[in-house]
Design a protein around this motif. Structure first.
Motif, PDB file in Angstrom:
ATOM      1  N   GLN A 153      36.323  36.180  44.405  1.00  0.00           N
ATOM      2  CA  GLN A 153      36.322  35.192  43.337  1.00  0.00           C
ATOM      3  C   GLN A 153      37.718  35.077  42.753  1.00  0.00           C
ATOM      4  OE1 GLN A 153      33.589  33.385  42.571  1.00  0.00           O
ATOM      5  NE2 GLN A 153      32.517  34.485  44.193  1.00  0.00           N
ATOM      6  N   PRO A 154      38.129  33.869  42.330  1.00  0.00           N
ATOM      7  CA  PRO A 154      39.416  33.750  41.653  1.00  0.00           C
ATOM      8  C   PRO A 154      39.348  34.433  40.288  1.00  0.00           C
ATOM      9  CG  PRO A 154      38.259  31.643  41.641  1.00  0.00           C
ATOM     10  CD  PRO A 154      37.438  32.591  42.455  1.00  0.00           C
ATOM     11  N   PRO A 155      40.488  34.679  39.668  1.00  0.00           N
ATOM     12  CA  PRO A 155      40.463  35.345  38.355  1.00  0.00           C
ATOM     13  C   PRO A 155      39.569  34.587  37.371  1.00  0.00           C
ATOM     14  CG  PRO A 155      42.729  35.093  39.143  1.00  0.00           C
ATOM     15  CD  PRO A 155      41.847  34.324  40.080  1.00  0.00           C
ATOM     16  N   SER A 156      38.753  35.325  36.642  1.00  0.00           N
ATOM     17  CA  SER A 156      37.872  34.679  35.668  1.00  0.00           C
ATOM     18  C   SER A 156      38.566  34.483  34.329  1.00  0.00           C
ATOM     19  CB  SER A 156      36.587  35.492  35.486  1.00  0.00           C
ATOM     20  OG  SER A 156      36.895  36.789  35.029  1.00  0.00           O
ATOM     21  N   ASN A 157      39.565  35.318  34.036  1.00  0.00           N
ATOM     22  CA  ASN A 157      40.312  35.201  32.790  1.00  0.00           C
ATOM     23  C   ASN A 157      41.778  35.507  33.084  1.00  0.00           C
ATOM     24  OD1 ASN A 157      41.532  35.419  30.294  1.00  0.00           O
ATOM     25  ND2 ASN A 157      39.945  36.703  29.401  1.00  0.00           N
ATOM     26  N   PRO A 158      42.633  34.498  33.110  1.00  0.00           N
ATOM     27  CA  PRO A 158      44.035  34.739  33.463  1.00  0.00           C
ATOM     28  C   PRO A 158      44.785  35.636  32.476  1.00  0.00           C
ATOM     29  CG  PRO A 158      43.695  32.452  32.812  1.00  0.00           C
ATOM     30  CD  PRO A 158      42.355  33.093  32.865  1.00  0.00           C
ATOM     31  N   ASP A 159      44.222  35.847  31.295  1.00  0.00           N
ATOM     32  CA  ASP A 159      44.873  36.726  30.324  1.00  0.00           C
ATOM     33  C   ASP A 159      44.527  38.193  30.533  1.00  0.00           C
ATOM     34  OD1 ASP A 159      46.287  34.705  29.027  1.00  0.00           O
ATOM     35  OD2 ASP A 159      44.581  34.234  27.738  1.00  0.00           O
ATOM     36  N   GLU A 160      43.641  38.483  31.475  1.00  0.00           N
ATOM     37  CA  GLU A 160      43.313  39.863  31.841  1.00  0.00           C
ATOM     38  C   GLU A 160      43.785  40.071  33.272  1.00  0.00           C
ATOM     39  OE1 GLU A 160      39.111  40.306  31.201  1.00  0.00           O
ATOM     40  OE2 GLU A 160      39.327  40.163  29.023  1.00  0.00           O
ATOM     41  N   VAL A 161      44.886  40.801  33.421  1.00  0.00           N
ATOM     42  CA  VAL A 161      45.555  40.903  34.716  1.00  0.00           C
ATOM     43  C   VAL A 161      45.347  42.276  35.334  1.00  0.00           C
ATOM     44  CG1 VAL A 161      47.811  40.814  35.854  1.00  0.00           C
ATOM     45  CG2 VAL A 161      47.290  39.233  33.994  1.00  0.00           C
ATOM     46  N   SER A 162      44.942  42.298  36.603  1.00  0.00           N
ATOM     47  CA  SER A 162      44.860  43.558  37.340  1.00  0.00           C
ATOM     48  C   SER A 162      45.804  43.555  38.541  1.00  0.00           C
ATOM     49  CB  SER A 162      43.421  43.820  37.807  1.00  0.00           C
ATOM     50  OG  SER A 162      43.026  42.826  38.725  1.00  0.00           O
ATOM     51  N   HIS A 163      46.481  42.420  38.775  1.00  0.00           N
ATOM     52  CA  HIS A 163      47.394  42.288  39.902  1.00  0.00           C
ATOM     53  C   HIS A 163      48.435  41.243  39.534  1.00  0.00           C
ATOM     54  CE1 HIS A 163      48.735  40.500  43.748  1.00  0.00           C
ATOM     55  NE2 HIS A 163      48.703  41.741  44.144  1.00  0.00           N
ATOM     56  N   ALA A 164      49.690  41.522  39.820  1.00  0.00           N
ATOM     57  CA  ALA A 164      50.754  40.559  39.539  1.00  0.00           C
ATOM     58  C   ALA A 164      51.864  40.725  40.568  1.00  0.00           C
ATOM     59  CB  ALA A 164      51.306  40.760  38.136  1.00  0.00           C
TER      60      ALA A 164
END
Length: 134
Positions: free
Chosen positions: A73-84
């Motif tokens: 699934q794509p990120p559900s909340n872009p303000d919660e990051v687990s990968h960058a």
């Protein structure tokens, strides 16, 4: 039994990013970041080459035999990051201006943090990118 060495020089690491709109994502990665399309297949996958790395864009998908409890699934909340991603650059402000002119939307203009200048932007699904000048 002899073990196979791991890793070896003929291996490569690919980052998989789940995207909601393949066309918008391909446009961002090729036109904004300057990645090259290596291969596309099935309308649901696009392999990119960027700065000597592989990025595989895929659309959402449910569990499969080899990942029976895992959905993509794509990120559900872009303000919660687990990968960058961090892109090291020689001139952060110049890169900022170039990327901004190509359509990148930065969270803020680059900020100086003493010995580092950095700025953050997202792809169409919210995957976070950083440009950083040390």
């Amino acid at each position: 039994m002899e073990q196979t060495p791991f890793p070896t020089d003929d291996m490569a690491l690919t980052t998989i990013l789940v995207v909601s709109d393949m066309d918008a994502s391909k446009k961002f990665y090729t036109q904004v970041l300057g990645a090259d399309i290596y291969r596309e297949y099935g309308g649901t996958s696009c392999v990119l080459q960027f700065l000597g790395n592989w990025i595989l864009l895929v659309t959402s998908g449910g569990p499969t035999k080899d990942k029976p409890t895992t959905s993509f699934q794509p990120p559900s909340n872009p303000d919660e990051v687990s990968h960058a991603f961090t892109i090291r650059v020689k001139d952060c402000m110049a890169c900022y201006e170039t990327l901004k002119s190509r359509g990148a939307e930065f969270l803020t203009p680059p900020v100086a943090w003493g010995s580092e200048i950095r700025g953050f932007f997202r792809d169409p699904d919210g995957h976070l990118f950083e440009i950083s000048q040390a």
